[in-house]
Every structure is written in structure tokens, then in C-alpha cells.
Design an enzyme around this catalytic site. Structure first.
Site, PDB file in Angstrom:
ATOM      1  N   LEU A 132       4.833 -14.533  -1.203  1.00 15.13           N
ATOM      2  CA  LEU A 132       6.050 -13.750  -1.405  1.00 15.13           C
ATOM      3  C   LEU A 132       7.293 -14.626  -1.340  1.00 15.13           C
ATOM      4  O   LEU A 132       8.253 -14.419  -2.100  1.00 15.13           O
ATOM      5  CB  LEU A 132       6.137 -12.637  -0.366  1.00 15.13           C
ATOM      6  CG  LEU A 132       5.169 -11.465  -0.540  1.00 15.13           C
ATOM      7  CD1 LEU A 132       5.280 -10.514   0.646  1.00 15.13           C
ATOM      8  CD2 LEU A 132       5.425 -10.725  -1.842  1.00 15.13           C
TER       9      LEU A 132
ATOM     10  N   ALA B  66       7.722 -16.265  -4.628  1.00 21.14           N
ATOM     11  CA  ALA B  66       8.185 -15.328  -5.645  1.00 21.14           C
ATOM     12  C   ALA B  66       9.638 -14.933  -5.416  1.00 21.14           C
ATOM     13  O   ALA B  66      10.409 -14.766  -6.371  1.00 21.14           O
ATOM     14  CB  ALA B  66       7.295 -14.089  -5.650  1.00 21.14           C
ATOM     15  N   ARG B  67      10.032 -14.770  -4.160  1.00 22.26           N
ATOM     16  CA  ARG B  67      11.420 -14.416  -3.857  1.00 22.26           C
ATOM     17  C   ARG B  67      12.380 -15.496  -4.337  1.00 22.26           C
ATOM     18  O   ARG B  67      13.510 -15.203  -4.743  1.00 22.26           O
ATOM     19  CB  ARG B  67      11.584 -14.195  -2.350  1.00 22.26           C
ATOM     20  CG  ARG B  67      10.932 -12.934  -1.834  1.00 22.26           C
ATOM     21  CD  ARG B  67      10.797 -12.963  -0.329  1.00 22.26           C
ATOM     22  NE  ARG B  67      10.177 -11.754   0.183  1.00 22.26           N
ATOM     23  CZ  ARG B  67       9.605 -11.656   1.371  1.00 22.26           C
ATOM     24  NH1 ARG B  67       9.585 -12.707   2.186  1.00 22.26           N
ATOM     25  NH2 ARG B  67       9.059 -10.524   1.759  1.00 22.26           N
TER      26      ARG B  67
ATOM     27  N   GLU C  47       9.549  -7.042  -2.773  1.00 25.15           N
ATOM     28  CA  GLU C  47       9.397  -8.362  -2.143  1.00 25.15           C
ATOM     29  C   GLU C  47      10.424  -8.570  -1.022  1.00 25.15           C
ATOM     30  O   GLU C  47      10.994  -9.643  -0.860  1.00 25.15           O
ATOM     31  CB  GLU C  47       9.469  -9.471  -3.191  1.00 25.15           C
ATOM     32  CG  GLU C  47       8.321  -9.345  -4.200  1.00 25.15           C
ATOM     33  CD  GLU C  47       8.280 -10.479  -5.195  1.00 25.15           C
ATOM     34  OE1 GLU C  47       8.738 -11.578  -4.856  1.00 25.15           O
ATOM     35  OE2 GLU C  47       7.776 -10.258  -6.311  1.00 25.15           O
TER      36      GLU C  47
ATOM     37  N   GLU D  39       0.837  -1.199   0.000  1.00 28.60           N
ATOM     38  CA  GLU D  39       0.000   0.000   0.000  1.00 28.60           C
ATOM     39  C   GLU D  39       0.873   1.250   0.000  1.00 28.60           C
ATOM     40  O   GLU D  39       2.077   1.173   0.292  1.00 28.60           O
ATOM     41  CB  GLU D  39      -0.926  -0.007   1.217  1.00 28.60           C
ATOM     42  CG  GLU D  39      -1.912  -1.166   1.194  1.00 28.60           C
ATOM     43  CD  GLU D  39      -2.998  -1.072   2.248  1.00 28.60           C
ATOM     44  OE1 GLU D  39      -3.903  -1.903   2.226  1.00 28.60           O
ATOM     45  OE2 GLU D  39      -2.920  -0.153   3.097  1.00 28.60           O
ATOM     46  N   PRO D  40       0.292   2.406  -0.313  1.00 24.91           N
ATOM     47  CA  PRO D  40       1.103   3.639  -0.361  1.00 24.91           C
ATOM     48  C   PRO D  40       1.875   3.912   0.926  1.00 24.91           C
ATOM     49  O   PRO D  40       3.008   4.398   0.885  1.00 24.91           O
ATOM     50  CB  PRO D  40       0.064   4.733  -0.644  1.00 24.91           C
ATOM     51  CG  PRO D  40      -1.043   4.028  -1.365  1.00 24.91           C
ATOM     52  CD  PRO D  40      -1.096   2.656  -0.766  1.00 24.91           C
TER      53      PRO D  40
END
Length: 400
Positions: free
Chosen positions: A255, A258-259, A379, A149-150
Site C-alpha cells: 500500500l 501504491a500511495r 489506500e 473487506e466489507p
């Protein structure tokens, strides 16, 4: 004749492209996967990538996704539902070859397969799997993964995006930031806070209230679609929630998967930069001879080769552990921390060998270096992975 008295076997020639003989660790299927992806990237990406990067766009991304689906590169380590069911090592080899072309291409595949598809495959209902996975594996539908998120990157527990029940429906509101594939996705896996804890949702991107404006003016990952996700009271049916997980363990396990791909991919960017520097050193002349004949240049090349192939060996080891079901998240952090840092250093050193030419898009080095600045922090930043390892080593939690 004793083993000690046998004549020595004839040694194979030294291969500058594989100085440790790591190809000996790969079987015929592994090599076939690697060669297929390498050939696709050479024909489809490398002739165009400098122009795409300079223009800051990835044209024809949906066509690229379908082509990647046709060679089995999307969700390739997943079983069933049209997925290839490849080994973790084979998936890693594919990531390496894709990132040797460009980090943005590997990110497209990584987010599609290791984040969005993986989340649905591991935590989704049978109905969700049948609805989304076959079309995602073929590349007909692109997926994205909405966690960051921002104001909450490294601290996903602080997310503000929320989902509330309204009768049998869910209503999602919030924003996600730095989302690869967001503007071209057909489904977004969005993580949101609920009264029950953090839950994941498979959100069709044509849902009313969903928008994905593309983020422009990037100086890294320029040949990649990066977006913001805006959810303004997006109404979803009850069966949009991923039923098999509640809490941060859901997105964090995605994650980690993906890492693992990044551990391999970073070495692809490093290899491309090293090969460019090695070729340049053999042909560029200064003071009447190739610069590769000077001691300082050879020292740089030797150091880069050592770190590059140590990194590939580390990635291979982690892949074998994943295939055996023995890979821990801390070990993935070990790999990402080391390989991305070393890949950036290899790119920077390669740039020094190329001199002024190193900043030109005629060579891949600066493009890979700037891409890796994003890979370094997405990530999991360097600091986060250091703390993961620090906690594992000491037993003491320094996160708070």
C-alpha cells in the site's frame, strides 16, 4: 570579473504551465517517459473518457492493459521479469499523466504494478515471479489485490478471510470488497488470516470457488472495473502462498508503494482541472471582457497554481527519496494527505470558474472531482494518514 559584477543571465520566459521551472529537475529519460505516457493518454484515452465515464464502464480494458504494457507502464519501477526498471520519479511522472486523463486509468496501472506485481516481486518465490510477472508486465494478464473487506477497510487486522491447511493444500474462504481490476484479473493477490498469521496468496482467478462480481452504480471512478471477490473454499497448492512475508507488514508495504503513485497522480487530476479553468478564464467573456481579467478570478487561478506546483514539487522530492532508498511510510502519508486534499480543492475552485459549464462532461473538472472523492479515502483515509503523522510527530499512538 567577480561573480557579483557579471551581467545577469537572460531570464527564461515565464511558463504558465511550469511556473516554478520544475522541468529543470528532470533529465532526458524522465522527459521521454513523461512524453510517452502523455502522448498515449492523449491519443487513446482523452477522446473517449467522457463517454466511458458517462456509461460507467471501461470497454476494452484488456486491450488497454496490453497497450500500457507495450509502453512499459506496468510494474515499471520493478527490476527484471520483463519490467522496465524505471526510477521512482519516472513512475510518478507516468502516474501524473495517466491521472490527468482519468483516475480510473491510473488506478488500473497502480493496482497492477504497485500492488499485485509489487507483492509478487517482493514477497513471491522465484517460481511465482517467473510464472506471473512477465505476462503481467506485458499486460497479457491483469492482476488485482484483495485486502479490503466489507466490514474491514481501515482496519485490515480485523480481516475475516481465512486460509486453512488441508494436507499440502490451502483452502481459502472469505470476501473482499472494492477491488479494482477484480472482474478482469487473471491473478488475485489475496491476503488471508492463517494459523501462522496473515499471509498472501497468488490465486488464479479460474480456480473453482472464485468469483468476482462487478460493482455497479458508482458515482466515482466510473471508468474503472471495481469488483467484489468471493472465495468459497478455493483450493490452492502449497506453492500459491507468498513465502517471504507473514503479517500485516506485507500488504501495508504494498500500500505504501501504491500511495506514492497517488501522490503524483492526484496532481495530474488537479493539473487537468486547472488547465481547463485557465483556458476558460482567458476566453469566457462577461461584462464585456474575459473573466480572467477580473481580480477574483486571478486570485483563484494564482492560489490553484501555487498549490498545484507545490504538490508536484513535494511528489518529486518524495520520488528522489524513494530512488535513494530513504523514503519512509510516514512521508508517503504526508504526500497523499496533502496532495489529494489540495487536488480536490483545485477541482472545486476550477468548477466555480467554469460556472454551470463546470458540471458538464464537455469539461474534465467534475469528472476529476468525483474521482478524487474515491482517491481521498482509498489506500488510507484522511483520518488514517493524519494519525500516522500524529504518531510520528508525538510518539503517541492514537489508533486505539
Amino acid at each position: 570579473m567577480s561573480a557579483s559584477s557579471k551581467p545577469p543571465a537572460k531570464l527564461p520566459p515565464f511558463d504558465p504551465g511550469d511556473p516554478l521551472g520544475l522541468d529543470d529537475l528532470l533529465g532526458p529519460e524522465d522527459l521521454a517517459v513523461r512524453d510517452t505516457v502523455r502522448s498515449w493518454a492523449a491519443g487513446r484515452v482523452l477522446p473517449h473518457i467522457a463517454d466511458w465515464y458517462e456509461r460507467g464502464e471501461l470497454p476494452g480494458v484488456r486491450e488497454l492493459a496490453r497497450e500500457l504494457g507495450s509502453i512499459g507502464a506496468l510494474g515499471m519501477s520493478l527490476e527484471g521479469y520483463g519490467c522496465a526498471g524505471a526510477s521512482a520519479v519516472q513512475y510518478g511522472l507516468a502516474c501524473l499523466e495517466l491521472e490527468a486523463a482519468d483516475s480510473g486509468i491510473r488506478s488500473l496501472v497502480s493496482v497492477q504494478g504497485s500492488l499485485a506485481m509489487y507483492a509478487i516481486h517482493r514477497f513471491g518465490s522465484e517460481e511465482q515471479k517467473r510464472r506471473w510477472l512477465p505476462s503481467m508486465a506485458s499486460g497479457e494478464v491483469i492482476g488485482c489485490f484483495g485486502l479490503t473487506e466489507p466490514d474491514h477497510g481501515s482496519d485490515p487486522a480485523g480481516m475475516r478471510t481465512h486460509a486453512k491447511r488441508d494436507g499440502t493444500d490451502w483452502v481459502l474462504s472469505g470476501r473482499k470488497m472494492w477491488i479494482t481490476n477484480g472482474s478482469v484479473a487473471g491473478v488475485a493477490v489475496v491476503w488471508a488470516r492463517t494459523d501462522e498469521g496473515i499471509r498472501g496468496f497468488a490465486v488464479p482467478t479460474d480456480s473453482p470457488g472464485f468469483a468476482a462480481p462487478e460493482i455497479k452504480h458508482k458515482w466515482s471512478l466510473r471508468a474503472s472495473v471495481t469488483s467484489e471477490l468471493v472465495l468459497d473454499d478455493v483450493r490452492l497448492p502449497a506453492d500459491a502462498v507468498l513465502p517471504e512475508v507473514t503479517g500485516l507488514k506485507g500488504p501495508l508495504s504494498c500500500l505504501s508503494h501504491a500511495r506514492y503513485g497517488i501522490v503524483w497522480g492526484a496532481m495530474g487530476a488537479a493539473r487537468a482541472s486547472f488547465e481547463a479553468a485557465l483556458d476558460y478564464a482567458r476566453t469566457r467573456e462577461q461584462f464585456g471582457r474575459p473573466i480572467g481579467g477580473f481580480q477574483l478570478t486571478q486570485a483563484k487561478l494564482a492560489d490553484m497554481a501555487v498549490e498545484l506546483h507545490k504538490g508536484v514539487l513535494l511528489a518529486h522530492h518524495l520520488g528522489r527519496r524513494m530512488d535513494a532508498g530513504r523514503l519512509r511510510p510516514e512521508q508517503v502519508s504526508f504526500g497523499k494527505l496533502n496532495n489529494v486534499r489540495e487536488a480536490i480543492e483545485i477541482c472545486r475552485t476550477s468548477r466555480t470558474i467554469l460556472g454551470a459549464n463546470g458540471i458538464s462532461l464537455e469539461y474534465p473538472v467534475m469528472r476529476h472531482a468525483t474521482n478524487l472523492e474515491s482517491v481521498l479515502t482509498y489506500e488510507g483515509t484522511v483520518e488514517m494518514h493524519q494519525l500516522v503523522l500524529g504518531k510520528a510527530l508525538t510518539g503517541l499512538d492514537a489508533f486505539r
